[in-house]
Design an enzyme around this catalytic site. Sequence first.
Site, PDB file in Angstrom:
ATOM      1  CE1 TYR A  52      -3.433   3.505   0.862  1.00 29.97           C
ATOM      2  CE2 TYR A  52      -1.481   3.326   2.662  1.00 29.97           C
ATOM      3  CZ  TYR A  52      -2.237   3.818   2.155  1.00 29.97           C
ATOM      4  OH  TYR A  52      -3.636   4.995   2.503  1.00 29.97           O
TER       5      TYR A  52
HETATM    6  P1  NAD Z   1     -12.020   5.058   2.130  1.00 26.76           P
HETATM    7  O1  NAD Z   1     -11.776   3.823   1.086  1.00 26.76           O
HETATM    8  O2  NAD Z   1     -12.604   5.927   3.143  1.00 26.76           O
HETATM    9  O3  NAD Z   1     -12.178   6.037   0.013  1.00 26.76           O
HETATM   10  C1  NAD Z   1     -12.161   6.838  -0.883  1.00 26.76           C
HETATM   11  C2  NAD Z   1     -12.691   6.435  -2.227  1.00 26.76           C
HETATM   12  O4  NAD Z   1     -12.048   6.090  -2.978  1.00 26.76           O
HETATM   13  C3  NAD Z   1     -13.610   5.078  -1.897  1.00 26.76           C
HETATM   14  O5  NAD Z   1     -15.215   5.455  -1.817  1.00 26.76           O
HETATM   15  C4  NAD Z   1     -13.554   4.439  -3.265  1.00 26.76           C
HETATM   16  O6  NAD Z   1     -14.761   3.542  -3.649  1.00 26.76           O
HETATM   17  C5  NAD Z   1     -13.128   5.422  -4.262  1.00 26.76           C
HETATM   18  N1  NAD Z   1     -12.141   4.501  -5.056  1.00 26.76           N
HETATM   19  C6  NAD Z   1     -10.731   3.854  -5.405  1.00 26.76           C
HETATM   20  N2  NAD Z   1     -10.821   3.828  -6.140  1.00 26.76           N
HETATM   21  C7  NAD Z   1     -11.962   4.751  -7.050  1.00 26.76           C
HETATM   22  C8  NAD Z   1     -11.613   4.543  -8.458  1.00 26.76           C
HETATM   23  N3  NAD Z   1     -10.782   3.940  -9.196  1.00 26.76           N
HETATM   24  N4  NAD Z   1     -12.126   4.853  -9.789  1.00 26.76           N
HETATM   25  C9  NAD Z   1     -13.750   6.160  -8.548  1.00 26.76           C
HETATM   26  N5  NAD Z   1     -13.129   6.237  -7.006  1.00 26.76           N
HETATM   27  C10 NAD Z   1     -12.968   4.934  -6.346  1.00 26.76           C
HETATM   28  O7  NAD Z   1     -10.998   6.377   2.038  1.00 26.76           O
HETATM   29  P2  NAD Z   1     -10.031   7.069   3.038  1.00 26.76           P
HETATM   30  O8  NAD Z   1     -10.268   6.629   4.140  1.00 26.76           O
HETATM   31  O9  NAD Z   1     -11.205   7.987   2.826  1.00 26.76           O
HETATM   32  O10 NAD Z   1      -9.159   7.728   2.694  1.00 26.76           O
HETATM   33  C11 NAD Z   1      -9.129   8.729   1.713  1.00 26.76           C
HETATM   34  C12 NAD Z   1      -7.669   9.015   1.035  1.00 26.76           C
HETATM   35  O11 NAD Z   1      -6.464   9.346   1.917  1.00 26.76           O
HETATM   36  C13 NAD Z   1      -6.893   7.749  -0.125  1.00 26.76           C
HETATM   37  O12 NAD Z   1      -6.222   8.221  -0.999  1.00 26.76           O
HETATM   38  C14 NAD Z   1      -5.916   7.259   1.071  1.00 26.76           C
HETATM   39  O13 NAD Z   1      -4.899   6.020   0.650  1.00 26.76           O
HETATM   40  C15 NAD Z   1      -5.255   8.523   1.723  1.00 26.76           C
HETATM   41  N6  NAD Z   1      -5.203   8.372   2.974  1.00 26.76           N
HETATM   42  C16 NAD Z   1      -5.997   7.783   4.177  1.00 26.76           C
HETATM   43  C17 NAD Z   1      -5.653   7.307   5.646  1.00 26.76           C
HETATM   44  C18 NAD Z   1      -6.794   7.257   6.945  1.00 26.76           C
HETATM   45  O14 NAD Z   1      -6.401   7.768   8.133  1.00 26.76           O
HETATM   46  N7  NAD Z   1      -8.523   7.610   6.511  1.00 26.76           N
HETATM   47  C19 NAD Z   1      -4.221   7.908   5.864  1.00 26.76           C
HETATM   48  C20 NAD Z   1      -3.404   7.963   4.621  1.00 26.76           C
HETATM   49  C21 NAD Z   1      -4.055   8.666   3.699  1.00 26.76           C
END
Ligand code: NAD
Length: 324
Positions: A156
């Site tokens: 990841y």
């Molecule tokens: P999440 O899974 O709740 O949201 C991600 C969304 O992206 C989902 O709704 C998914 O359907 C959508 N998605 C994925 N692939 C897609 C595609 N090909 N086309 C259209 N939609 C697509 O995740 P989150 O926790 O809200 O994370 C949001 C972002 O922040 C991500 O990029 C994640 O890597 C990053 N991030 C999150 C955290 C955390 O603690 N939540 C920490 C570091 C980084």
Amino acid sequence: MRVERVGARAVVVTGVAGFLGSHVADALVARGTRVVGIDRRSPARDATAAANLAGLLGRPGFRLVVADLNRVPLEPLLEGAAHVYHLAAVAGVRASWGREFADYVACNVVATQRVLAACANVGTPRLVVASSSSVYGTTGGDPSREDHPALPASPYGMTKLAAERLCLEHARRPGATTAVVALRYFTLYGPRQRTDMMISRVLRAALTGEPVHLFGDGTQRRDFTYVADAVSATLAAGSVPARAEAVNVGGGAPVRLHDLLDLAADVTGRPIPAVHAAPQPGDVAVTAADLAKSRALLGYRPSTALAEGVARQWEVLTADRAAL
Ligand code: NAD
């Protein structure tokens, strides 16, 4: 904190049906910005997407496009947008070791390249992209600074670093029209947190009495970041002067998981049953953000203490339960 002004132009939020994306879109719509939200999860078929989007669907300033970033023609959606907040990804360390890796690469890397190409084609001035603390990998325990080596310890993390580097190198090309701010978020939490994440699992244990699995010995430290603080940093990143920057977004006070369990017991007034499980590959001992750059560039100052944020997440979780 600097405040973004985008006038009548819309902004695009990818991953809008997710935890962070829905909060970012909520904040943008609340301040009068028109939002085009893109996500492959449909609220008609996915209960989590429906819950996350509940405050947005039907709002006059909000348009939802249910589409996969790897398939949909992006230029018509991005045309004229003031900024793109590219938050879509397949998130989470554990599943990335398994069969789903191809989906991680497709959604985190290939889709990011498509978004970048579309931004260049339509002349989008600013892309804010979600990166992650996971790009740092195993550290010596001191707060990670943006110029420290990025050595991800999981598949990841590798896809997040690849996406971040892609975006930054695109922005550094001579004549590039799209400036990039990559935000390295440190473990976000708060209402609507993904159910695979620690605080969400701990609060469900408090609610149901089913034990939470604590991977490792509980001495790992995490720099938990309340989602509203992350949203403030994200919106600020839309408008600050920057060409190609990676910036930490942390909570500023890393805690041990043992201490998190004690805090959650205090907040909920319930015991948190826990069973120890083997450490998981890719779970690092410490995440800690050095916030000097985000303070200087974004005016970022996290303002939600962990006890306050966990209390808010608990309040929403229990209110949702009451409504069922
Ligand atoms: P999440 O899974 O709740 O949201 C991600 C969304 O992206 C989902 O709704 C998914 O359907 C959508 N998605 C994925 N692939 C897609 C595609 N090909 N086309 C259209 N939609 C697509 O995740 P989150 O926790 O809200 O994370 C949001 C972002 O922040 C991500 O990029 C994640 O890597 C990053 N991030 C999150 C955290 C955390 O603690 N939540 C920490 C570091 C980084």
